[in-house]
Structure formats: structure tokens, C-alpha cells
Scaffold this motif. Structure first.
Motif, mmCIF file in Angstrom:
data_model
loop_
_atom_site.group_PDB
_atom_site.id
_atom_site.type_symbol
_atom_site.label_atom_id
_atom_site.label_comp_id
_atom_site.label_asym_id
_atom_site.label_seq_id
_atom_site.Cartn_x
_atom_site.Cartn_y
_atom_site.Cartn_z
ATOM 1 N N UNK B 59 0.834 -1.208 0.000
ATOM 2 C CA UNK B 59 0.000 0.000 0.000
ATOM 3 C C UNK B 59 0.863 1.250 0.000
ATOM 4 N N UNK B 60 0.318 2.301 -0.592
ATOM 5 C CA UNK B 60 1.026 3.581 -0.636
ATOM 6 C C UNK B 60 0.013 4.704 -0.850
ATOM 7 N N UNK B 61 0.188 5.825 -0.160
ATOM 8 C CA UNK B 61 -0.674 6.977 -0.456
ATOM 9 C C UNK B 61 -0.089 7.751 -1.632
ATOM 10 N N UNK B 62 -0.920 8.132 -2.573
ATOM 11 C CA UNK B 62 -0.395 8.886 -3.719
ATOM 12 C C UNK B 62 -1.387 9.895 -4.293
ATOM 13 N N UNK B 63 -2.667 9.567 -4.336
ATOM 14 C CA UNK B 63 -3.599 10.396 -5.101
ATOM 15 C C UNK B 63 -3.786 11.800 -4.545
ATOM 16 N N UNK B 64 -3.984 11.926 -3.222
ATOM 17 C CA UNK B 64 -4.199 13.293 -2.753
ATOM 18 C C UNK B 64 -3.188 13.772 -1.732
ATOM 19 N N UNK B 65 -1.987 13.299 -1.936
ATOM 20 C CA UNK B 65 -0.899 13.686 -1.067
ATOM 21 C C UNK B 65 -0.318 15.024 -1.580
ATOM 22 N N UNK B 66 0.050 15.941 -0.704
ATOM 23 C CA UNK B 66 0.596 17.213 -1.208
ATOM 24 C C UNK B 66 1.988 17.028 -1.832
ATOM 25 N N UNK B 67 2.328 17.885 -2.787
ATOM 26 C CA UNK B 67 3.653 17.780 -3.416
ATOM 27 C C UNK B 67 4.583 18.903 -2.960
ATOM 28 N N UNK B 68 4.088 19.738 -2.049
ATOM 29 C CA UNK B 68 4.944 20.748 -1.398
ATOM 30 C C UNK B 68 4.627 20.773 0.092
ATOM 31 N N UNK B 69 5.581 21.270 0.862
ATOM 32 C CA UNK B 69 5.362 21.499 2.295
ATOM 33 C C UNK B 69 4.882 20.301 3.071
ATOM 34 N N UNK B 70 5.435 19.141 2.781
ATOM 35 C CA UNK B 70 4.962 17.927 3.456
ATOM 36 C C UNK B 70 5.253 17.916 4.947
ATOM 37 N N UNK B 71 6.349 18.597 5.320
ATOM 38 C CA UNK B 71 6.680 18.571 6.749
ATOM 39 C C UNK B 71 5.657 19.324 7.583
ATOM 40 N N UNK B 72 4.828 20.146 6.906
ATOM 41 C CA UNK B 72 3.773 20.845 7.655
ATOM 42 C C UNK B 72 2.513 19.991 7.778
ATOM 43 N N UNK B 73 2.548 18.778 7.252
ATOM 44 C CA UNK B 73 1.364 17.921 7.323
ATOM 45 C C UNK B 73 0.382 18.263 6.226
ATOM 46 N N UNK B 74 -0.811 17.684 6.305
ATOM 47 C CA UNK B 74 -1.793 17.866 5.240
ATOM 48 C C UNK B 74 -2.836 18.879 5.675
ATOM 49 N N UNK B 75 -2.973 19.942 4.874
ATOM 50 C CA UNK B 75 -3.855 21.022 5.305
ATOM 51 C C UNK B 75 -5.323 20.726 4.975
ATOM 52 N N UNK B 76 -5.576 19.962 3.925
ATOM 53 C CA UNK B 76 -6.961 19.656 3.550
ATOM 54 C C UNK B 76 -7.511 18.616 4.530
ATOM 55 N N UNK B 77 -8.503 19.032 5.355
ATOM 56 C CA UNK B 77 -8.961 18.110 6.409
ATOM 57 C C UNK B 77 -9.604 16.826 5.861
ATOM 58 N N UNK B 78 -10.275 16.924 4.722
ATOM 59 C CA UNK B 78 -10.949 15.722 4.183
ATOM 60 C C UNK B 78 -9.901 14.741 3.665
ATOM 61 N N UNK B 79 -8.893 15.276 2.957
ATOM 62 C CA UNK B 79 -7.818 14.429 2.444
ATOM 63 C C UNK B 79 -7.053 13.794 3.599
ATOM 64 N N UNK B 80 -6.896 14.579 4.649
ATOM 65 C CA UNK B 80 -6.147 14.105 5.801
ATOM 66 C C UNK B 80 -6.808 12.864 6.398
ATOM 67 N N UNK B 81 -8.132 12.912 6.512
ATOM 68 C CA UNK B 81 -8.853 11.757 7.067
ATOM 69 C C UNK B 81 -8.615 10.522 6.194
ATOM 70 N N UNK B 82 -8.650 10.746 4.871
ATOM 71 C CA UNK B 82 -8.484 9.600 3.980
ATOM 72 C C UNK B 82 -7.077 8.994 4.112
ATOM 73 N N UNK B 83 -6.068 9.863 4.209
ATOM 74 C CA UNK B 83 -4.699 9.364 4.332
ATOM 75 C C UNK B 83 -4.493 8.664 5.676
ATOM 76 N N UNK B 84 -5.081 9.230 6.708
ATOM 77 C CA UNK B 84 -4.972 8.582 8.023
ATOM 78 C C UNK B 84 -5.709 7.244 8.023
ATOM 79 N N UNK B 85 -6.813 7.207 7.299
ATOM 80 C CA UNK B 85 -7.578 5.961 7.224
ATOM 81 C C UNK B 85 -6.727 4.859 6.599
ATOM 82 N N UNK B 86 -5.977 5.205 5.558
ATOM 83 C CA UNK B 86 -5.100 4.198 4.934
ATOM 84 C C UNK B 86 -4.050 3.721 5.935
ATOM 85 N N UNK B 87 -3.396 4.688 6.596
ATOM 86 C CA UNK B 87 -2.369 4.318 7.589
ATOM 87 C C UNK B 87 -2.967 3.387 8.646
#
Ligand code: SF4
Lengths: 212, 466
Positions: B59-87
Motif C-alpha cells: 500500500x502507498x498513499x499517492x492520489x491526494x498527497x501534497x507535493x509541497x510542504x509535506x513537513x507541515x502535514x496535510x492542510x486539507x482536512x478531508x484528504x487528511x482523514x483519507x490518508x490517516x484511514x489508509x495508515x
């Protein structure tokens, strides 16, 4: 899964070929982790005038009155009539969920993209392939007026406006029909063959150990 | 009986066959990403089931992962839930996942082959239509929906009907400056977006054999754009060379056995295909799409087609609608079309060779003044690292391109990378549908070299003349 036996409903004619899954449900709605709630965003880019985002109140957006879903004569429609290669593009099952969540029970078209076609059956949505000339006739019958169809899965027939002399037959794969008629979860069916799967694995492990 | 490559891989994976022809197909590799898996894991949980073979999943997250400023985490709250759900799902079920901060993270179709998780002769599935990419290894690989993701998780099998066999031959060599992307766009132009529906396409002929494995991945990647769920290329020395020593590839004794078995991964000489398409390699030019479907494509030396010349009414109105959406006029030379943004990336064209080809064009030049954004998004952390070792990042940055973190990015614009309404983009991705890169955005599909050329010139150019 919801069963599909017989359905009587109003036709919504969407007269374009190659309707892709990006058009059926735009990508910003794919961030959801649920299977439900996609209905208000079915055909979002065509249906509303301003760009949409998941957290909006969609009932407050300006609708595009030229788009077929927004025309009063098709309100409450549950059968989508479309043209060739419907559902092309991505594998997103969200496209099917958006259609069913809106209330669509069947899509009739001259052809479908493979993955969409498969996904439909898994969600109680019946995709029906009819010949291009029949599709043309149905578009003519539904242009600006009410067209009611009765779809009977068991006998594989579509009856036009309750007129038993205007009937079209359609094909459907036996296994898919069986699952749909009975609302069966195919995982359960496959797990009945668990012994076969284990036997296959055993044999395969001996032949091709690098795959395990 | 003589068999095609597809027949052979199908036969080797058939667990059982019903009387009506429905097959139960065993799946060797299951790739998973954040968008099409949450509902499948949820279904598993609700039914109290476990993955059948957890070691087959990557498994790997790719579709809605940010391509800049990753160290600041994910700013889009809906995308964040989806990425956390995968983890969380991967942690709960014990699935191997390359998380966002892992150097091996990247687009699912780039990392599978890169890790050797895709092997010749395998069956590979993923809840993503571009899974066809992996067919470049003589694997049977196709996209599945979320219900099927759940089915494969729970049973290691897929219920499938056998597809038809289609052969696309690129006869003879292609010309200089003509890439894998141009070959596949030309094929789609020829067969149409529904041309391969119901088929597995085998790509063959000298034009394909001459391609590197990465090039073959580009071709198979877009099989789905020609309507075919699966594209395949026979195994040869290049395939074996590519796979050797990759982390997930077999080692030692297993490797030797595998290499022997893989020799058979080609169609028998007298195998019969349901459909055959031959294209003269020498006739293929660098391609540019002009419309809102990948089949709406012409050579860079051509002009935008005129709907008036189309006899079929449905096609003609489709062309007219596409021209209106794209805001271009019939008969305009392709090279007269200016672009606003340039996107080099996606599972079609974000591997190291793609970046090298683009960098070769951009080297020592500057992005044109009318370009508001030119971005390069490597397909994986390892591709990025390799490119940086070769100094490609510097070439891009000096020319005025942005150099991003790996992910799907503006291929489908689920994250912040997108077109604004009316903007025109030269893109190395695979879909030019309406709104694909952002509502109202206009996409022209091209090869990496052609995209870099458009960035430098500000409009489409024939890179063979640069
Ligand atoms: S790069 Fe684009 S096409 Fe490829 S997997 Fe990501 S979104 Fe899909």
C-alpha cells in the motif's frame, strides 16, 4: 447489496457518448471514506454553475437549468439513458455510488466501459446494453417528455410505457444476474470455494515459489 | 493449442471455472492506495473478515498527497482523514505500506515495478484503472473497483470473465524523437477510446521491442485509454534485466528458477488473436491531443481537425463540443496553440527516463514568459533521489520549473495542484477529460520532451526541431 428484480421508472436522457467517471463524480468528492452521500454531486460539473467542494451546502448552489438532471420533466427519474462507452475512465466505484445514491437503478446505453460495467453489478445498479438504433428510438421517445420503462431482470425485458407490444430484450451474464436477483454478496460465494483456493496455492507454491 | 501471452497467464491463475465460463482468478499482487480502499477495509471489518494473504498487499498513499510542504502535514482536512484511514487500515491489518515520509513512497504504478513487487507472469490488481501499466512485465494487470478490492482482500481471487485477445503491432522502428507516449497516443487515435473494450491488448512489433521497460510501462499504462483493462508486452532480456536485484524480486535459487519460467511469457508463434491492428512505426510523429478524449489526437505537424469533415452526427457534435470546451478553432496548426501551465509527471511519465528526456530539452533554456507554472513531479521518492544525483533538478530549477515531491498531483488534481477555469496545460498525464485537471481546465496530452518543449516555447513545438 440491494436486490434488482423488476423496476419501473422515469427515463433521464443524457445524450452524449463517452461519459467518463470524472464527469459522473469529480475527483474532489473521492476523498470521502464512505460509500454514501455522493448523490448531490452526481455530474457535479455539469449540474451546478459554480465549482463545488465537498464541504459545501449543495442545496444552496446555483443549478444549471440546461442540464438534463435539473429539468422538471425528468425530476425523480431512476433510469439513465446514455450513449456509447458510458463510464469510461477511472475505476472509481464512487461513480456507481453517486448514481445509486441519486436514485438511479439502471443505466441503458449502447456500450459500457468494462470496469464501470462490473462495478455496477456489485451495487445493485443494472447496466443494460441495447443496440444503437434502439437507443436512438428511446432518445426520441424521451425528448422533452415523460418516458416510463419497466425493466424486468428475470425475463431480461424492457417494456416501453407499459405497452406490451413495445418490448426490448437484453442480455445479461448468468452469474451476475443470479447475484443481482438475489442481492448476493459475491465474497461469501467465493469463500465457499476456500478449499479450491488453498489447493491452488499449494500447487502453485511448488511450481513458482517466488510468488509467495 | 497455441496460446497468447494473455491465455498463458490466465490459465496459470485459474482456480476454478464455472460452466458459464466465469473464472475464479488467483491474484499474486494487490496494490492499494488511499482513494479506493477505505470502503473495502470497512467492508472487511463489518463482515469480520481478514485479508487472505497479507503479504501479497503493498500500500502507498499517492492520489491526494501534497507535493509541497509535506513537513507541515496535510492542510486539507478531508484528504487528511483519507490518508490517516489508509495508515490505520494498514497498521490494523498488518499490510506493508510506504507512508508519506518513506523515500519509497510514490505513485502506486511507479513503485510496484521499482520495488520488484511487480514480476513477470504475475496477476496484479489495484483499485485504479492504470494498473494496466504493470503489463509491461508480461503480467496480467488490471484495475478493479472497490467492491473487487474487498473481494481480493478477502479471498485472494477475482471473479472474471475471460477477455478477448487483441494484438497491436508497431511495425519497424519509430523515428528519432518519437517516444513511447507518442506511440500509445497514436494507437488510441487509431482504435478509439472504446477500441479495446473487452480485450487484453498485447503490444508487439519492433517499435515496442525497441522500447525500454519504462517506455513499455508508458504504453501499457494507457491501454485503458484505448478501452482495454489490460495491456501486455512479452518478456525479453530487458524485462529480466530490469527486475533483477530489486528489493521484492526473487533471489538465489528462486531467481534462477523464475528466469527459466519467464522465458515462456510470450505468445506462441501461431497464436490466434481476435483482433489485430498494425501500425507503421515510421509514420508516427510526436503527438498532441486537441480535444477532451485521448482519441482526439494528431501529430504535432498537423492542424486541429475540422468537424465539418466528419460524416457521423454523434461524432461531429462530440468534436464540436470538444473544440468549444478547449477553446480552439478547427484547422489551427497545433504549433499555434499557446499554453499556460506545464505538468510533467503522473504514472504515465514520471520515471527517470521521462525526467531525463524533459531535462534534455530544458537544459540551458528558460521557461517562456507566458507560462504561469511549469512543474515536474517525480513518480517516487527514489526517482526524485536519482534525478537529483544526476543533477536534473538543477536543470529544471534553473530553467524555471518547480521541482516537487512525488505523487499523482495535477494528473487528477485531487490535491492543491490544479488548473483554474480556462487555463490550458501541456501535460504528460493520461486523461484530457473535461475538468480532469480542475474544473474548466484544458488539457493537452503529450510526451515529457514535448511538454518541456512547450514550456520553453510557450506553445507546442516539434521537439525534433529543437
Ligand atoms: S498519476 Fe494519475 S492516472 Fe496515475 S494513478 Fe495517479 S491519478 Fe491515476
Amino acid at each position: 447489496m440491494e436486490k434488482f428484480t423488476q423496476h419501473n421508472g422515469l427515463v433521464i436522457p443524457l445524450d452524449r457518448p463517452n461519459v467518463d467517471t470524472d464527469a459522473i463524480i469529480p475527483k474532489q468528492y473521492l476523498k470521502s471514506v464512505k460509500r454514501t452521500g455522493f448523490g448531490p454531486n452526481l455530474f457535479d460539473d455539469w449540474r451546478y454553475l459554480e465549482p463545488g467542494e465537498p464541504d459545501m451546502d449543495h442545496s444552496k448552489r446555483t443549478v444549471n437549468t440546461d442540464f438534463v438532471l435539473n429539468k422538471p420533466e425528468y425530476a425523480g427519474g431512476s433510469i439513465l439513458l446514455a450513449r456509447e462507452n458510458f463510464g469510461c475512465g477511472s475505476s472509481r466505484e464512487h461513480a456507481v455510488w453517486a448514481l445509486t445514491d441519486y436514485g438511479i437503478r439502471s443505466v441503458i446505453a449502447s456500450s459500457f466501459a468494462d470496469i464501470f460495467f462490473n462495478n455496477s453489478f456489485k451495487n445493485g445498479l443494472l447496466p443494460i446494453v441495447l443496440k444503437e438504433n434502439v437507443i436512438d428510438e428511446l432518445f426520441a421517445l424521451s425528448a422533452g417528455k415523460e418516458l416510463q420503462l419497466t425493466i424486468d431482470l428475470d425475463s431480461q425485458r424492457v417494456v416501453v410505457n407499459g405497452d406490451s407490444s413495445l418490448v426490448y430484450d437484453f442480455d445479461v451474464d448468468e452469474f451476475k444476474k443470479y447475484c443481482l436477483l438475489n442481492g448476493l454478496d459475491d465474497i461469501g460465494l467465493t469463500l465457499q470455494h476456500a478449499d479450491d483456493i488453498r489447493a491452488y496455492e499449494k500447487k502453485r507454491k511448488a511450481e513458482a515459489p517466488w510468488l509467495f | 493449442m497455441a496460446r497468447t501471452l494473455y491465455d498463458k497467464v490466465w490459465d496459470a491463475h485459474l482456480v476454478r471455472q464455472e460452466n458459464d465460463g466465469t473464472g475464479l482468478l488467483y491474484i499474486d499482487r494487490h496494490l492499494v492506495h488511499e482513494v479506493t480502499s477505505p470502503q473495502a477495509f470497512e467492508g472487511l471489518r463489518l463482515a469480520n473478515r481478514k485479508p487472505w494473504r497479507v503479504d501479497s498487499i503493498l500500500a502507498v498513499p499517492d492520489h491526494n498527497i501534497p507535493t509541497v510542504g509535506r513537513n507541515e502535514g496535510i492542510s486539507d482536512p478531508v484528504a487528511k482523514i483519507q490518508l490517516e484511514t489508509l495508515d490505520n487500515n494498514c497498521d490494523e491489518f498488518g499490510v506493508t505500506e510506504f507512508k508519506m515520509d518513506d523515500i519509497r513512497q510514490g505513485i502506486v504504478h511507479v513503485i510496484g515495478p521499482e520495488q520488484g513487487a511487480t514480476l513477470p507472469g504475475m496477476t496484479v490488481v489495484c483499485g485504479d484503472s492504470h494498473t494496466s501499466t504493470h503489463g509491461a512485465f508480461g503480467a496480467l494487470a488490471h484495475g478493479i473497483g472497490t467492491s473487487e478490492v474487498e473481494h481480493v482482500l478477502a479471498t485472494q481471487c477475482l471473479i472474471q470473465n475471460k477477455m478477448k485477445n487483441m494484438l497491436v503491432n508497431i511495425e519497424g522502428p519509430v523515428g528519432k524523437g518519437v517516444t513511447a507516449k507518442d506511440i500509445v497516443l497514436r494507437i488510441i487515435g487509431e482504435i478509439g477510446t472504446a477500441g479495446g473494450t473487452g480485450c487484453a491488448i498485447e503490444f508487439a512489433g519492433q517499435g515496442i521491442r525497441d522500447l525500454s521497460i519504462e517506455g513499455r510501462m508508458t504504453v501499457c499504462n494507457m491501454a485503458i485509454e484505448g478501452g482495454a483493462r489490460a495491456g501486455m508486452v512479452a518478456v525479453d532480456e530487458k524485462t529480466i534485466e530490469y527486475v533483477k536485484d530489486r528489493p521484492f524480486a526473487p533471489k538465489g535459487d528462486d531467481w534462477d528458477k523464475a528466469v527459466v519460467a519467464w522465458q515462456d511469457l510470450k505468445s506462441d508463434d501461431d497464436a490466434v488473436f481476435d483482433q489485430v491492428v498494425n501500425i507503421d512505426g515510421a509514420s508516427i510523429e510526436p503527438q498532441v491531443t486537441w480535444g477532451t478524449s485521448p482519441e482526439m489526437v494528431v501529430g504535432v505537424g498537423d492542424s486541429v481537425p475540422n468537424p465539418a469533415t466528419e460524416n457521423e452526427a454523434v461524432k461531429r457534435s462530440g468534436m464540436e463540443a470538444a473544440l468549444a470546451y478547449m477553446d480552439i478553432v478547427a484547422d489551427a496548426p497545433i504549433t499555434s496553440i499557446n499554453v499556460d501551465k506545464v505538468f510533467i509527471g503522473s504514472c504515465t511519465n514520471s520515471r527517470i527516463e521521462d525526467l531525463r528526456a524533459a531535462a534534455e530539452i530544458a537544459e540551458g533554456k528558460k521557461v517562456a514568459a507566458n507560462i504561469t507554472l511549469a512543474m515536474v513531479v517525480p513518480g517516487s521518492g527514489l526517482v526524485k533521489q536519482q534525478a537529483e544525483q544526476e543533477g536534473l533538478d538543477k536543470i529544471f530549477l534553473e530553467a524555471g520549473f518547480e521541482w516537487r515531491e512525488p505523487g499523482c498531483s495535477m494528473c487528477l488534481a485531487m490535491n492543491a495542484d490544479r488548473l483554474e477555469p480556462g487555463e490550458r496545460c501541456a501535460s504528460t498525464s493520461n486523461r484530457n477529460f473535461e475538468g480532469r485537471q480542475g474544473k474548466g481546465g484544458r488539457t493537452h496530452l503529450v510526451s515529457p520532451a514535448m511538454a518541456a518543449g512547450a514550456a520553453i516555447a510557450g506553445h507546442f513545438v516539434d521537439v525534433r526541431e529543437m
